[in-house]
Enzyme design. Structure first.
Site, PDB file in Angstrom:
ATOM      1  N   TRP A 101       0.817  -1.221   0.000  1.00  0.00           N
ATOM      2  CA  TRP A 101       0.000   0.000   0.000  1.00  0.00           C
ATOM      3  C   TRP A 101       0.847   1.266   0.000  1.00  0.00           C
ATOM      4  O   TRP A 101       0.527   2.230  -0.680  1.00  0.00           O
ATOM      5  CB  TRP A 101      -1.001  -0.013   1.155  1.00  0.00           C
ATOM      6  CG  TRP A 101      -2.023  -1.088   0.951  1.00  0.00           C
ATOM      7  CD1 TRP A 101      -2.223  -2.189   1.727  1.00  0.00           C
ATOM      8  CD2 TRP A 101      -2.967  -1.202  -0.134  1.00  0.00           C
ATOM      9  NE1 TRP A 101      -3.227  -2.971   1.202  1.00  0.00           N
ATOM     10  CE2 TRP A 101      -3.703  -2.389   0.063  1.00  0.00           C
ATOM     11  CE3 TRP A 101      -3.258  -0.420  -1.248  1.00  0.00           C
ATOM     12  CZ2 TRP A 101      -4.705  -2.802  -0.812  1.00  0.00           C
ATOM     13  CZ3 TRP A 101      -4.261  -0.833  -2.127  1.00  0.00           C
ATOM     14  CH2 TRP A 101      -4.959  -1.999  -1.903  1.00  0.00           C
ATOM     15  N   ASP A 169      -1.500   6.367   6.426  1.00  0.00           N
ATOM     16  CA  ASP A 169      -2.631   5.576   5.927  1.00  0.00           C
ATOM     17  C   ASP A 169      -3.011   4.615   7.046  1.00  0.00           C
ATOM     18  O   ASP A 169      -2.367   3.594   7.251  1.00  0.00           O
ATOM     19  CB  ASP A 169      -2.189   4.809   4.671  1.00  0.00           C
ATOM     20  CG  ASP A 169      -3.245   3.799   4.205  1.00  0.00           C
ATOM     21  OD1 ASP A 169      -4.304   3.688   4.847  1.00  0.00           O
ATOM     22  OD2 ASP A 169      -2.985   3.121   3.200  1.00  0.00           O
ATOM     23  N   LYS A 193     -12.798  -1.750   6.893  1.00  0.00           N
ATOM     24  CA  LYS A 193     -11.843  -2.629   7.591  1.00  0.00           C
ATOM     25  C   LYS A 193     -11.991  -2.346   9.079  1.00  0.00           C
ATOM     26  O   LYS A 193     -12.803  -2.928   9.757  1.00  0.00           O
ATOM     27  CB  LYS A 193     -10.423  -2.355   7.104  1.00  0.00           C
ATOM     28  CG  LYS A 193     -10.125  -3.059   5.814  1.00  0.00           C
ATOM     29  CD  LYS A 193      -8.630  -3.221   5.636  1.00  0.00           C
ATOM     30  CE  LYS A 193      -8.361  -4.140   4.476  1.00  0.00           C
ATOM     31  NZ  LYS A 193      -8.942  -3.628   3.216  1.00  0.00           N
TER      32      LYS A 193
HETATM   33  C1  LIG Z   1      -3.568  -0.094   4.455  1.00  0.00           C
HETATM   34  C2  LIG Z   1      -4.451  -0.022   3.250  1.00  0.00           C
HETATM   35  N1  LIG Z   1      -4.373   1.074   2.468  1.00  0.00           N
HETATM   36  C3  LIG Z   1      -5.148   1.209   1.381  1.00  0.00           C
HETATM   37  C4  LIG Z   1      -6.067   0.246   1.008  1.00  0.00           C
HETATM   38  C5  LIG Z   1      -6.937   0.452  -0.205  1.00  0.00           C
HETATM   39  O1  LIG Z   1      -8.196   0.827   0.216  1.00  0.00           O
HETATM   40  P1  LIG Z   1      -9.362   1.223  -0.807  1.00  0.00           P
HETATM   41  O2  LIG Z   1      -9.849  -0.058  -1.397  1.00  0.00           O
HETATM   42  O3  LIG Z   1     -10.373   1.900   0.063  1.00  0.00           O
HETATM   43  O4  LIG Z   1      -8.798   2.145  -1.831  1.00  0.00           O
HETATM   44  C6  LIG Z   1      -6.199  -0.899   1.804  1.00  0.00           C
HETATM   45  C7  LIG Z   1      -7.189  -1.918   1.428  1.00  0.00           C
HETATM   46  O5  LIG Z   1      -7.078  -3.058   1.571  1.00  0.00           O
HETATM   47  C8  LIG Z   1      -5.365  -1.034   2.937  1.00  0.00           C
HETATM   48  O6  LIG Z   1      -5.456  -2.116   3.714  1.00  0.00           O
END
Ligand SMILES: Cc1ncc(COP(=O)(O)O)c(C=O)c1O
Length: 216
Positions: A101, A169, A193
Site C-alpha cells: 500500500w 494511511d 476494515k
Molecule cells: C492499508 C491499506 N491502504 C489502502 C487500502 C486500499 O483501500 P481502498 O480499497 O479503500 O482504496 C487498503 C485496502 O485493503 C489497505 O489495507
C-alpha cells in the site's frame, strides 16, 4: 450463528448495529423513510454528519485545529488527493515504502511530486532500522503506512520525522489503539476494515495544511 471473518478484509459489524439498522430501515428518526433516502443537504442529514464528526473527535481525542472530513474514492483516492492538496509551495516529499500500500501511494505521488524513498522494504517484511532512513528535513510531508495489510508489517511506534508534517494511511490501524493525533499533519482510513461501512473514507487534517493545493 453468523459467519465470522478472520481475514484482513471486510470487517464484520457488531450485531447491535445490524439490529439498529434493521429497526431504522423503514423509519429513520421519525422521517418515515430510511437514512439512504434522505437528501445529503437536509438539516437532519447534516446533524448526522456533525454528530459523527463529534464522536470521531471524542474517540480519537482530536483537538479543534484539525478538521474531520468524509471523502469518496477509498484510501486509494487519498493516494492522489494528498499530493494534489499539499504541494503548492514545495514538491519534495518523503515516502516510507514498507509494503504494497505504501508502494502504491508513492507511485501515485510520482505524478505530482519529487518522491524521496526514505526506506524501502517490501519482500523481507520488516521495518528497516532508523539508522538507514534517509529523511529530507525540508520535505512538504513524510508519508507512511503504520500497518501494511497485505504484507503483515507494522510499525511499533510513530516515526519521528522532525518538523515535517507526518501523514499516515491508517486504514488497517485506526481505532485499534490510542495514538497522539498531534504528531500527524493528516491521517486517513477507508471504511470497511477497521471502520464500517464500505464507501466512505475518513480524513483528519491539521488546519494549517489546508491552503497548499496544487493549481492544476
Ligand atoms: C492499508 C491499506 N491502504 C489502502 C487500502 C486500499 O483501500 P481502498 O480499497 O479503500 O482504496 C487498503 C485496502 O485493503 C489497505 O489495507
Amino acid at each position: 450463528m453468523r459467519a465470522y471473518n478472520f481475514a484482513a478484509g471486510p470487517a464484520m459489524l457488531p450485531e447491535e448495529v445490524l439490529y439498529k439498522i434493521n429497526e431504522e430501515l423503514y423509519n429513520w428518526r421519525g422521517t418515515g423513510v430510511s437514512v439512504m433516502e434522505i437528501g445529503h443537504r437536509t438539516s437532519i442529514f447534516q446533524d448526522l454528519l456533525e454528530g459523527l464528526q463529534k464522536k470521531i473527535k471524542a474517540l480519537v481525542n482530536i483537538p479543534d485545529n484539525y478538521k474531520v472530513l468524509f471523502a469518496q474514492g477509498g484510501a486509494q483516492g487519498q493516494f492522489a488527493a494528498i499530493p494534489m492538496n499539499l504541494l503548492k509551495y514545495n514538491k519534495d516529499v518523503d515516502y516510507f515504502v514498507t509494503g504494497v500500500w505504501s508502494k502504491r501511494a508513492a507511485d501515485f505521488a510520482l505524478s505530482y511530486a519529487n518522491v524521496n524513498i526514505v526506506t524501502e522494504s517490501i519482500d523481507n517484511r520488516m521495518i528497516p532500522s532508523k539508522q538507514d532512513w534517509k529523511l529530507n528535513p525540508h520535505a512538504s510531508y513524510a508519508y507512511y503506512c503504520p500497518n501494511e495489510t497485505i504484507n503483515g508489517v507494522q510499525f511499533d511506534s510513530i516515526p519521528d520525522v522532525g518538523n515535517v508534517p507526518l501523514i499516515a494511511d491508517m486504514t488497517s490501524s485506526i481505532l485499534s489503539e490510542q495514538f497522539d493525533i498531534r504528531k500527524f499533519g493528516l491521517i486517513f482510513a477507508s471504511a470497511q476494515k477497521n471502520l464500517g461501512i464500505a464507501g466512505v473514507t475518513l480524513v483528519v487534517v491539521r488546519e494549517d495544511l489546508l491552503d497548499k493545493n496544487l493549481e492544476l
